[in-house]
Design an enzyme around this catalytic site. Structure first.
Site, PDB file in Angstrom:
ATOM      1  N   GLU A 185       0.807  -1.215   0.000  1.00 42.52           N
ATOM      2  CA  GLU A 185       0.000   0.000   0.000  1.00 42.52           C
ATOM      3  C   GLU A 185       0.841   1.266   0.000  1.00 42.52           C
ATOM      4  O   GLU A 185       0.322   2.361  -0.259  1.00 42.52           O
ATOM      5  CB  GLU A 185      -0.925   0.010   1.224  1.00 42.52           C
ATOM      6  CG  GLU A 185      -2.003  -1.074   1.228  1.00 42.52           C
ATOM      7  CD  GLU A 185      -3.052  -0.881   0.146  1.00 42.52           C
ATOM      8  OE1 GLU A 185      -3.125   0.234  -0.420  1.00 42.52           O
ATOM      9  OE2 GLU A 185      -3.787  -1.827  -0.150  1.00 42.52           O
ATOM     10  N   GLU A 199       7.572 -22.193   7.275  1.00 43.84           N
ATOM     11  CA  GLU A 199       7.781 -21.411   8.491  1.00 43.84           C
ATOM     12  C   GLU A 199       8.807 -22.035   9.432  1.00 43.84           C
ATOM     13  O   GLU A 199       9.354 -21.357  10.301  1.00 43.84           O
ATOM     14  CB  GLU A 199       6.462 -21.207   9.236  1.00 43.84           C
ATOM     15  CG  GLU A 199       5.899 -22.447   9.896  1.00 43.84           C
ATOM     16  CD  GLU A 199       4.689 -22.093  10.767  1.00 43.84           C
ATOM     17  OE1 GLU A 199       4.664 -22.575  11.919  1.00 43.84           O
ATOM     18  OE2 GLU A 199       3.804 -21.369  10.309  1.00 43.84           O
TER      19      GLU A 199
END
Length: 302
Positions: A87, A118
Site C-alpha cells: 500500500e 515457516e
C-alpha cells in the site's frame, strides 16, 4: 520443556470457554461475540505503545538516512506484512524497494500455503542476505507465537548485519522479542476460534504495521497535515482526490486546481506550490527540492 509444552503455554493457542459452544449459536450471536472479541484489540495495542513508540522513532531515524523498511513473516503475519508494504507506493508514491515484505515460502505463499516454510530457519536467514539488508535498514519480524523459526532466524541475521530489528508477537516473553532490538508483544489473549491467529492477533498486527508505515511516512514529509499529498494519481478516484487537495491547500476553485495538476502530471506538491507562491513549474520544483520535498516547509519559506 518440550515443543508440545511450549505451544500449549502460548496464550494465542489457549481456548476461551466463552466460545466453547459457538457451533450451536445463531449467526446474530456469533457476529456479536466476534465483534466483542475484536473490540478488545485496540486496548491491547494501546498497552504496547511504550514498546511501539521507540521502535518507530528508531525506524524514522534510519529511513531519514535512506534506509528501507522490511517486514518478515510466515503465513498470515507474512501476508499482512506484504499487504501493508504494497500500500505504500500508491499512497505515498514510494519506490517498491523502499518498503517491502518477505514471506516464508516466497511470493506463492501469499495466496497458497507452503508446507514447512515457516520451520525453515536457514531460509529465513538466507532471505535477509538475498535482500542485502544493511545498517540503515529496519527489519520487522512478525509472528503471533513469537517463536516461528523462519522469522526468528531472519531477525537474528538482520541484527548480525547491523540492521534495526523489531519483533512483533502476541505472546509474552517470546524468542522473537529476545532476538530483536525492540520487542513488541501485543497480548490479545485466546482467539474466537482457538489458535486461529488470523483473527485478533492478525488484526493487532495490521494495526501496529499501520502505525509503523504511516507514522514513518508522515515524519518523512509524505503528508501535508492529514492530506496524502504524495499520492500516485493513477485512476479517476485518486485524480479527483488530488484536485480536492490542491483546491484546499491553495484555496482555489476546482477548475484552477485541475489545470495546475494537468500541467505537472498530477503532482500535488508541485501544483500546490505553483498556486500558493504564484510561480512556474520549475521554480516550484526547486522550492520543493530545497525543502527536502516537504510541502509545508516549501510553502512557509520566504
Amino acid at each position: 520443556m518440550t515443543s508440545h509444552d511450549v505451544l500449549a503455554a502460548l496464550t494465542t493457542e489457549d481456548s476461551d470457554p466463552r466460545y466453547a459452544a459457538i457451533d450451536t449459536q445463531s449467526v446474530d450471536e456469533l457476529a456479536r461475540l466476534m465483534n466483542e472479541a475484536d473490540a478488545t484489540v485496540p486496548a491491547a495495542v494501546n498497552a504496547a505503545l511504550p514498546q511501539i513508540v521507540p521502535a518507530i522513532e528508531a525506524l524514522v531515524a534510519r529511513m531519514s538516512e535512506g534506509g528501507r523498511l522490511v517486514y518478515v513473516g510466515a503465513g498470515t503475519p507474512g501476508r499482512i506484512g506484504v499487504l501493508d508494504a504494497s500500500e505504500c507506493p500508491p499512497t505515498f508514491n514510494t519506490p517498491p524497494e523502499l518498503v517491502f515484505g518477505i514471506i516464508a515460502g516466497g511470493p506463492i505463499a501469499v495466496s497458497n500455503p507452503v508446507e514447512g516454510a515457516e520451520d525453515d530457519s536457514g531460509a529465513g536467514a538466507a532471505a535477509i542476505d538475498e535482500a542485502g539488508i544493511g545498517p540503515l535498514d529496519t527489519v520487522i519480524g512478525i509472528a503471533s507465537s513469537g517463536r516461528t523459526p523462519y522469522v526468528v532466524a531472519a531477525v537474528e541475521r538482520a541484527r548480525q548485519r547491523g540492521a534495526l530489528t523489531v519483533g512483533l508477537s502476541c505472546n509474552p516473553d517470546t524468542e522473537l522479542s529476545a532476538a530483536a532490538e525492540h520487542g513488541i508483544e501485543v497480548n490479545v489473549g485466546p482467539e474466537f476460534v482457538s489458535g486461529s491467529t488470523r483473527l485478533k492477533a492478525g488484526t493487532a498486527q495490521k494495526l501496529v504495521l499501520n502505525m509503523f508505515s504511516t507514522i514513518a511516512m508522515v515524519r518523512l514529509g509524505k503528508t501535508y497535515g492529514n492530506l496524502m499529498v504524495d499520492v500516485r494519481a493513477t485512476n479517476h478516484k485518486l485524480r479527483e482526490r488530488a484536485i480536492r487537495m490542491v483546491a484546499q491547500i491553495a484555496q482555489v476553485g476546482r477548475d484552477v486546481a485541475e489545470r495546475a495538476l494537468v500541467d505537472v502530471d498530477f503532482d500535488v506538491k508541485t501544483a500546490s506550490v505553483m498556486l500558493v507562491k504564484g510561480v512556474g513549474r520549475a521554480e516550484a520544483g526547486d522550492a520543493l527540492d530545497e525543502a527536502g520535498r516537504r510541502l509545508r516547509v516549501a510553502l512557509e519559506a520566504s
